[in-house]
Design a protein around this motif. Structure first.
Motif, PDB file in Angstrom:
ATOM      1  N   PRO A  31       0.847  -1.193   0.000  1.00  0.00           N
ATOM      2  CA  PRO A  31       0.000   0.000   0.000  1.00  0.00           C
ATOM      3  C   PRO A  31       0.889   1.252   0.000  1.00  0.00           C
ATOM      4  O   PRO A  31       2.053   1.206   0.406  1.00  0.00           O
ATOM      5  CB  PRO A  31      -0.781  -0.088   1.315  1.00  0.00           C
ATOM      6  CG  PRO A  31      -0.601  -1.482   1.802  1.00  0.00           C
ATOM      7  CD  PRO A  31       0.652  -2.005   1.190  1.00  0.00           C
ATOM      8  N   LEU A  32       0.341   2.362  -0.443  1.00  0.00           N
ATOM      9  CA  LEU A  32       1.102   3.591  -0.610  1.00  0.00           C
ATOM     10  C   LEU A  32       1.830   4.016   0.667  1.00  0.00           C
ATOM     11  O   LEU A  32       3.000   4.386   0.630  1.00  0.00           O
ATOM     12  CB  LEU A  32       0.177   4.720  -1.091  1.00  0.00           C
ATOM     13  CG  LEU A  32       0.854   6.035  -1.420  1.00  0.00           C
ATOM     14  CD1 LEU A  32       1.890   5.831  -2.511  1.00  0.00           C
ATOM     15  CD2 LEU A  32      -0.167   7.068  -1.830  1.00  0.00           C
ATOM     16  N   GLU A  33       1.172   3.934   1.806  1.00  0.00           N
ATOM     17  CA  GLU A  33       1.788   4.351   3.070  1.00  0.00           C
ATOM     18  C   GLU A  33       3.002   3.486   3.403  1.00  0.00           C
ATOM     19  O   GLU A  33       4.048   3.982   3.816  1.00  0.00           O
ATOM     20  CB  GLU A  33       0.767   4.300   4.206  1.00  0.00           C
ATOM     21  CG  GLU A  33       1.282   4.924   5.488  1.00  0.00           C
ATOM     22  CD  GLU A  33       0.198   5.028   6.543  1.00  0.00           C
ATOM     23  OE1 GLU A  33       0.393   4.449   7.624  1.00  0.00           O
ATOM     24  OE2 GLU A  33      -0.829   5.666   6.265  1.00  0.00           O
ATOM     25  N   GLN A  34       2.883   2.180   3.217  1.00  0.00           N
ATOM     26  CA  GLN A  34       4.005   1.285   3.481  1.00  0.00           C
ATOM     27  C   GLN A  34       5.105   1.475   2.444  1.00  0.00           C
ATOM     28  O   GLN A  34       6.277   1.325   2.753  1.00  0.00           O
ATOM     29  CB  GLN A  34       3.542  -0.168   3.492  1.00  0.00           C
ATOM     30  CG  GLN A  34       2.776  -0.536   4.730  1.00  0.00           C
ATOM     31  CD  GLN A  34       2.396  -2.009   4.739  1.00  0.00           C
ATOM     32  OE1 GLN A  34       2.508  -2.701   3.728  1.00  0.00           O
ATOM     33  NE2 GLN A  34       1.938  -2.489   5.878  1.00  0.00           N
ATOM     34  N   LEU A  35       4.719   1.813   1.233  1.00  0.00           N
ATOM     35  CA  LEU A  35       5.700   2.080   0.185  1.00  0.00           C
ATOM     36  C   LEU A  35       6.572   3.273   0.576  1.00  0.00           C
ATOM     37  O   LEU A  35       7.788   3.235   0.448  1.00  0.00           O
ATOM     38  CB  LEU A  35       4.989   2.346  -1.139  1.00  0.00           C
ATOM     39  CG  LEU A  35       5.867   2.574  -2.356  1.00  0.00           C
ATOM     40  CD1 LEU A  35       6.679   1.332  -2.667  1.00  0.00           C
ATOM     41  CD2 LEU A  35       5.011   2.962  -3.545  1.00  0.00           C
ATOM     42  N   LEU A  36       5.946   4.300   1.095  1.00  0.00           N
ATOM     43  CA  LEU A  36       6.681   5.486   1.516  1.00  0.00           C
ATOM     44  C   LEU A  36       7.615   5.180   2.684  1.00  0.00           C
ATOM     45  O   LEU A  36       8.779   5.577   2.677  1.00  0.00           O
ATOM     46  CB  LEU A  36       5.706   6.608   1.899  1.00  0.00           C
ATOM     47  CG  LEU A  36       6.323   7.938   2.273  1.00  0.00           C
ATOM     48  CD1 LEU A  36       7.182   8.476   1.141  1.00  0.00           C
ATOM     49  CD2 LEU A  36       5.243   8.937   2.632  1.00  0.00           C
ATOM     50  N   SER A  37       7.150   4.432   3.674  1.00  0.00           N
ATOM     51  CA  SER A  37       8.011   4.096   4.805  1.00  0.00           C
ATOM     52  C   SER A  37       9.128   3.142   4.362  1.00  0.00           C
ATOM     53  O   SER A  37      10.255   3.221   4.855  1.00  0.00           O
ATOM     54  CB  SER A  37       7.213   3.497   5.964  1.00  0.00           C
ATOM     55  OG  SER A  37       6.643   2.260   5.599  1.00  0.00           O
ATOM     56  N   GLY A  38       8.841   2.269   3.402  1.00  0.00           N
ATOM     57  CA  GLY A  38       9.865   1.381   2.865  1.00  0.00           C
ATOM     58  C   GLY A  38      10.930   2.163   2.114  1.00  0.00           C
ATOM     59  O   GLY A  38      12.120   1.875   2.227  1.00  0.00           O
ATOM     60  N   TYR A  39      10.510   3.160   1.372  1.00  0.00           N
ATOM     61  CA  TYR A  39      11.463   4.002   0.652  1.00  0.00           C
ATOM     62  C   TYR A  39      12.360   4.751   1.636  1.00  0.00           C
ATOM     63  O   TYR A  39      13.576   4.834   1.446  1.00  0.00           O
ATOM     64  CB  TYR A  39      10.718   4.990  -0.250  1.00  0.00           C
ATOM     65  CG  TYR A  39      11.643   5.832  -1.085  1.00  0.00           C
ATOM     66  CD1 TYR A  39      12.128   5.373  -2.298  1.00  0.00           C
ATOM     67  CD2 TYR A  39      12.048   7.091  -0.652  1.00  0.00           C
ATOM     68  CE1 TYR A  39      12.987   6.138  -3.064  1.00  0.00           C
ATOM     69  CE2 TYR A  39      12.913   7.864  -1.407  1.00  0.00           C
ATOM     70  CZ  TYR A  39      13.370   7.386  -2.616  1.00  0.00           C
ATOM     71  OH  TYR A  39      14.222   8.151  -3.360  1.00  0.00           O
ATOM     72  N   LYS A  40      11.756   5.255   2.704  1.00  0.00           N
ATOM     73  CA  LYS A  40      12.531   5.978   3.724  1.00  0.00           C
ATOM     74  C   LYS A  40      13.548   5.047   4.379  1.00  0.00           C
ATOM     75  O   LYS A  40      14.716   5.400   4.551  1.00  0.00           O
ATOM     76  CB  LYS A  40      11.593   6.563   4.782  1.00  0.00           C
ATOM     77  CG  LYS A  40      12.303   7.328   5.857  1.00  0.00           C
ATOM     78  CD  LYS A  40      11.342   7.867   6.903  1.00  0.00           C
ATOM     79  CE  LYS A  40      12.112   8.526   8.022  1.00  0.00           C
ATOM     80  NZ  LYS A  40      11.286   8.824   9.175  1.00  0.00           N
ATOM     81  N   ARG A  41      13.125   3.848   4.728  1.00  0.00           N
ATOM     82  CA  ARG A  41      14.037   2.876   5.342  1.00  0.00           C
ATOM     83  C   ARG A  41      15.155   2.518   4.365  1.00  0.00           C
ATOM     84  O   ARG A  41      16.317   2.397   4.749  1.00  0.00           O
ATOM     85  CB  ARG A  41      13.259   1.626   5.770  1.00  0.00           C
ATOM     86  CG  ARG A  41      14.119   0.525   6.362  1.00  0.00           C
ATOM     87  CD  ARG A  41      14.799   0.932   7.634  1.00  0.00           C
ATOM     88  NE  ARG A  41      15.529  -0.197   8.207  1.00  0.00           N
ATOM     89  CZ  ARG A  41      16.386  -0.110   9.185  1.00  0.00           C
ATOM     90  NH1 ARG A  41      16.637   1.058   9.740  1.00  0.00           N
ATOM     91  NH2 ARG A  41      17.002  -1.167   9.649  1.00  0.00           N
ATOM     92  N   GLY A  42      14.804   2.357   3.102  1.00  0.00           N
ATOM     93  CA  GLY A  42      15.805   2.049   2.098  1.00  0.00           C
ATOM     94  C   GLY A  42      16.852   3.145   1.992  1.00  0.00           C
ATOM     95  O   GLY A  42      18.047   2.869   1.866  1.00  0.00           O
ATOM     96  N   ALA A  43      16.410   4.395   2.057  1.00  0.00           N
ATOM     97  CA  ALA A  43      17.348   5.522   2.004  1.00  0.00           C
ATOM     98  C   ALA A  43      18.275   5.503   3.218  1.00  0.00           C
ATOM     99  O   ALA A  43      19.472   5.780   3.106  1.00  0.00           O
ATOM    100  CB  ALA A  43      16.585   6.839   1.930  1.00  0.00           C
ATOM    101  N   GLU A  44      17.738   5.153   4.386  1.00  0.00           N
ATOM    102  CA  GLU A  44      18.562   5.058   5.602  1.00  0.00           C
ATOM    103  C   GLU A  44      19.595   3.938   5.474  1.00  0.00           C
ATOM    104  O   GLU A  44      20.762   4.110   5.827  1.00  0.00           O
ATOM    105  CB  GLU A  44      17.680   4.800   6.824  1.00  0.00           C
ATOM    106  CG  GLU A  44      16.774   5.952   7.190  1.00  0.00           C
ATOM    107  CD  GLU A  44      15.698   5.573   8.202  1.00  0.00           C
ATOM    108  OE1 GLU A  44      15.575   4.372   8.561  1.00  0.00           O
ATOM    109  OE2 GLU A  44      14.959   6.481   8.630  1.00  0.00           O
ATOM    110  N   LEU A  45      19.171   2.796   4.955  1.00  0.00           N
ATOM    111  CA  LEU A  45      20.081   1.663   4.779  1.00  0.00           C
ATOM    112  C   LEU A  45      21.160   1.984   3.753  1.00  0.00           C
ATOM    113  O   LEU A  45      22.331   1.639   3.946  1.00  0.00           O
ATOM    114  CB  LEU A  45      19.297   0.414   4.352  1.00  0.00           C
ATOM    115  CG  LEU A  45      18.378  -0.177   5.410  1.00  0.00           C
ATOM    116  CD1 LEU A  45      17.440  -1.204   4.776  1.00  0.00           C
ATOM    117  CD2 LEU A  45      19.176  -0.796   6.539  1.00  0.00           C
TER     118      LEU A  45
END
Length: 74
Positions: A31-45
């Motif tokens: 879902p869009l909300e999880q996609l955004l949090s996943g993108y943020k986590r990916g940027a942190e990693l």
């Protein structure tokens, strides 16, 4: 995906989590909300991995007395 992810313990763990995260994001099933949090986590990693690689490169430069030789695969 957890709401308060822990920092990675090492480069290998961060890279493995990043690879898994990319697969999930590319699947198009989030879902869009999880996609955004996943993108943020990916940027942190990604930032964590880049920082570790930069630190290793710096150590190699010091060990090589400041003359980093270009790596060529054999």
């Amino acid at each position: 995906m957890s709401t308060d992810p822990q920092p990675p313990t090492n480069y290998e763990a961060a890279l493995a989590e990043l690879e898994q995260l990319v697969q999930v994001i590319e699947s198009g099933q989030l879902p869009l909300e999880q996609l955004l949090s996943g993108y943020k986590r990916g940027a942190e990693l990604l930032a964590f991995c880049r920082g570790k690689l930069d630190a290793v490169e710096h150590q190699i430069k010091l060990l090589d007395e400041g003359t980093l030789k270009p790596w060529t695969p054999q």
